[in-house]
Design a protein around this motif. Structure first.
Motif, mmCIF file in Angstrom:
data_model
loop_
_atom_site.group_PDB
_atom_site.id
_atom_site.type_symbol
_atom_site.label_atom_id
_atom_site.label_comp_id
_atom_site.label_asym_id
_atom_site.label_seq_id
_atom_site.Cartn_x
_atom_site.Cartn_y
_atom_site.Cartn_z
ATOM 1 N N SER A 124 0.794 -1.227 0.000
ATOM 2 C CA SER A 124 0.000 0.000 0.000
ATOM 3 C C SER A 124 0.827 1.279 0.000
ATOM 4 O O SER A 124 0.390 2.307 -0.534
ATOM 5 C CB SER A 124 -0.948 0.015 1.204
ATOM 6 N N ARG A 125 2.026 1.241 0.578
ATOM 7 C CA ARG A 125 2.818 2.473 0.698
ATOM 8 C C ARG A 125 3.994 2.541 -0.271
ATOM 9 O O ARG A 125 4.402 3.645 -0.650
ATOM 10 C CB ARG A 125 3.334 2.639 2.127
ATOM 11 N N VAL A 126 4.533 1.402 -0.659
ATOM 12 C CA VAL A 126 5.681 1.400 -1.573
ATOM 13 C C VAL A 126 5.241 1.059 -2.987
ATOM 14 O O VAL A 126 5.393 1.861 -3.908
ATOM 15 C CB VAL A 126 6.774 0.426 -1.084
ATOM 16 N N HIS A 127 4.680 -0.128 -3.154
ATOM 17 C CA HIS A 127 4.257 -0.548 -4.493
ATOM 18 C C HIS A 127 3.232 0.420 -5.078
ATOM 19 O O HIS A 127 3.322 0.805 -6.252
ATOM 20 C CB HIS A 127 3.682 -1.963 -4.412
ATOM 21 N N LYS A 128 2.265 0.820 -4.275
ATOM 22 C CA LYS A 128 1.234 1.743 -4.768
ATOM 23 C C LYS A 128 1.829 3.091 -5.143
ATOM 24 O O LYS A 128 1.462 3.677 -6.177
ATOM 25 C CB LYS A 128 0.163 1.931 -3.689
ATOM 26 N N ALA A 129 2.754 3.584 -4.341
ATOM 27 C CA ALA A 129 3.389 4.871 -4.647
ATOM 28 C C ALA A 129 4.160 4.806 -5.960
ATOM 29 O O ALA A 129 4.107 5.729 -6.780
ATOM 30 C CB ALA A 129 4.311 5.288 -3.507
ATOM 31 N N ILE A 130 4.888 3.720 -6.157
ATOM 32 C CA ILE A 130 5.633 3.549 -7.411
ATOM 33 C C ILE A 130 4.670 3.586 -8.591
ATOM 34 O O ILE A 130 4.913 4.267 -9.596
ATOM 35 C CB ILE A 130 6.407 2.218 -7.397
ATOM 36 N N HIS A 131 3.573 2.854 -8.469
ATOM 37 C CA HIS A 131 2.590 2.792 -9.563
ATOM 38 C C HIS A 131 1.984 4.162 -9.856
ATOM 39 O O HIS A 131 1.931 4.600 -11.011
ATOM 40 C CB HIS A 131 1.491 1.795 -9.201
ATOM 41 N N VAL A 132 1.547 4.836 -8.817
ATOM 42 C CA VAL A 132 0.886 6.133 -9.005
ATOM 43 C C VAL A 132 1.850 7.160 -9.605
ATOM 44 O O VAL A 132 1.503 7.891 -10.540
ATOM 45 C CB VAL A 132 0.316 6.632 -7.660
ATOM 46 N N ILE A 133 3.061 7.223 -9.076
ATOM 47 C CA ILE A 133 4.032 8.207 -9.551
ATOM 48 C C ILE A 133 4.474 7.914 -10.977
ATOM 49 O O ILE A 133 4.577 8.821 -11.819
ATOM 50 C CB ILE A 133 5.249 8.259 -8.608
ATOM 51 N N SER A 134 4.736 6.645 -11.288
ATOM 52 C CA SER A 134 5.295 6.310 -12.594
ATOM 53 C C SER A 134 4.263 6.311 -13.710
ATOM 54 O O SER A 134 4.584 6.634 -14.857
ATOM 55 C CB SER A 134 5.994 4.944 -12.545
ATOM 56 N N HIS A 135 3.016 5.980 -13.413
ATOM 57 C CA HIS A 135 2.017 5.832 -14.464
ATOM 58 C C HIS A 135 1.106 7.045 -14.653
ATOM 59 O O HIS A 135 0.475 7.174 -15.704
ATOM 60 C CB HIS A 135 1.147 4.607 -14.211
ATOM 61 N N TYR A 136 1.052 7.929 -13.669
ATOM 62 C CA TYR A 136 0.103 9.033 -13.773
ATOM 63 C C TYR A 136 0.761 10.405 -13.794
ATOM 64 O O TYR A 136 0.081 11.427 -13.700
ATOM 65 C CB TYR A 136 -0.931 8.942 -12.641
ATOM 66 N N GLY A 137 2.076 10.427 -13.925
ATOM 67 C CA GLY A 137 2.783 11.689 -14.121
ATOM 68 C C GLY A 137 2.582 12.701 -13.017
ATOM 69 O O GLY A 137 2.457 13.896 -13.286
ATOM 70 N N ALA A 178 10.234 -6.780 -0.351
ATOM 71 C CA ALA A 178 10.923 -5.515 -0.141
ATOM 72 C C ALA A 178 12.053 -5.341 -1.145
ATOM 73 O O ALA A 178 12.230 -4.256 -1.728
ATOM 74 C CB ALA A 178 11.460 -5.433 1.283
ATOM 75 N N PHE A 179 12.837 -6.382 -1.355
ATOM 76 C CA PHE A 179 13.953 -6.358 -2.299
ATOM 77 C C PHE A 179 13.497 -5.897 -3.678
ATOM 78 O O PHE A 179 14.094 -5.010 -4.294
ATOM 79 C CB PHE A 179 14.559 -7.759 -2.358
ATOM 80 N N MET A 180 12.426 -6.490 -4.169
ATOM 81 C CA MET A 180 11.914 -6.135 -5.489
ATOM 82 C C MET A 180 11.454 -4.678 -5.542
ATOM 83 O O MET A 180 11.835 -3.915 -6.442
ATOM 84 C CB MET A 180 10.753 -7.061 -5.858
ATOM 85 N N ASN A 181 10.638 -4.281 -4.571
ATOM 86 C CA ASN A 181 10.089 -2.925 -4.599
ATOM 87 C C ASN A 181 11.147 -1.861 -4.320
ATOM 88 O O ASN A 181 11.062 -0.747 -4.836
ATOM 89 C CB ASN A 181 8.935 -2.814 -3.602
ATOM 90 N N TRP A 182 12.140 -2.179 -3.508
ATOM 91 C CA TRP A 182 13.226 -1.245 -3.226
ATOM 92 C C TRP A 182 13.962 -0.904 -4.519
ATOM 93 O O TRP A 182 14.278 0.249 -4.793
ATOM 94 C CB TRP A 182 14.205 -1.862 -2.226
ATOM 95 N N HIS A 183 14.241 -1.925 -5.330
ATOM 96 C CA HIS A 183 14.899 -1.700 -6.608
ATOM 97 C C HIS A 183 14.096 -0.743 -7.480
ATOM 98 O O HIS A 183 14.638 0.212 -8.044
ATOM 99 C CB HIS A 183 15.064 -3.024 -7.361
ATOM 100 N N VAL A 184 12.815 -1.030 -7.612
ATOM 101 C CA VAL A 184 11.981 -0.221 -8.503
ATOM 102 C C VAL A 184 11.832 1.197 -7.948
ATOM 103 O O VAL A 184 11.843 2.176 -8.706
ATOM 104 C CB VAL A 184 10.609 -0.880 -8.709
ATOM 105 N N ALA A 185 11.713 1.321 -6.636
ATOM 106 C CA ALA A 185 11.588 2.650 -6.026
ATOM 107 C C ALA A 185 12.823 3.499 -6.296
ATOM 108 O O ALA A 185 12.724 4.686 -6.644
ATOM 109 C CB ALA A 185 11.362 2.524 -4.524
#
Length: 234
Positions: A124-137, A178-185
């Motif tokens: 909810s706080r990491v994966h969702k933030a990555i999605h919102v920031i990267s896909h919605y400008g 965490a490892f996966m999402n940390w990389h993408v973040a």
């Protein structure tokens, strides 16, 4: 046999690693994106591609919505025909399917609820933030608010890693998530790894695990950047 619907280098990479950690027999079914009108493959599902129109396909160009109405990965089709489509549920299923691997604390224990809490918070706080920031400008204050929440969550995880070596004190599937999402973040939102250089060995240990290395090799070039987080921004 359990089947994982995946996109190379996408968030389905986490369950891919987890299945290998658990030694659960499984098959992989790749999902791709095509242009809604022309049917031409889409290499990167960016904002422009989304606005133009797209659809997810698998196999012989079959609509992925036949499998999941969400048309999102990860999607895990169990042996009994049940489809799991949320990462947190998939990680719990994998851990419970391989109890001898100790990939999660014992079900019902106090530590197990901490395990569930971290799965939920990363989603909810990491994966969702990555999605919102990267896909919605997003830009300005709204972007910074999402980014700040993401960093605060990762900072708390880092504090636990400094003290005990892993987020829960012992290796668990939370570490893979965490490892996966940390990389993408770092790659998509933050831009450098400098605030966590003192725990670089944690990422080295995770990336050196056979299950992680096997998943990276299997998914190819799109997943190889999961090896290189520590060098970003140095």
């Amino acid at each position: 046999m359990t089947k994982l619907f995946y996109i190379p280098g996408a968030c389905s990479f986490g369950p891919h690693m987890a299945l290998r950690e658990a030694s659960i027999p499984f098959s992989l079914q790749r999902v791709s994106f095509v242009d809604e009108r022309s049917g031409e493959p889409i290499a990167v599902l960016n904002r422009a591609a989304r606005e133009k129109g797209y659809r997810a396909v698998y196999g012989d160009n079959r609509p992925f919505r036949e499998i999941s109405r969400k048309a999102l990965v990860p999607a895990l089709l169990r042996d009994d025909g049940m489809l799991l489509t949320e990462g947190s549920a998939i990680y719990q299923f994998i851990a419970q399917a391989a109890p001898r691997k100790s990939l999660a604390p014992p079900e019902g224990s106090r530590e197990y609820y901490v395990f569930l809490s971290w799965l939920s918070e990363i989603a909810s706080r990491v994966h969702k933030a990555i999605h919102v920031i990267s896909h919605y400008g997003l830009s300005g204050d709204i972007r910074e608010q999402w980014k700040a929440g993401l960093i605060e969550c990762l900072d708390r995880a880092a504090d636990l890693i400094r003290r005990t070596g892993y987020i829960l004190g012992e290796f668990s599937l939370v570490d893979l998530y965490a490892f996966m999402n940390w990389h993408v973040a770092v790659d998509v939102v933050i831009g450098d790894f400098s605030r966590w250089l003192d725990i670089a060995d944690y990422f080295d240990r995770i990336s050196a695990r056979p299950a992680v290395s096997e998943a990276i090799v299997t998914e190819g070039t799109q997943a190889r950047y999961f090896r290189s987080i520590v060098g970003v921004g140095r």
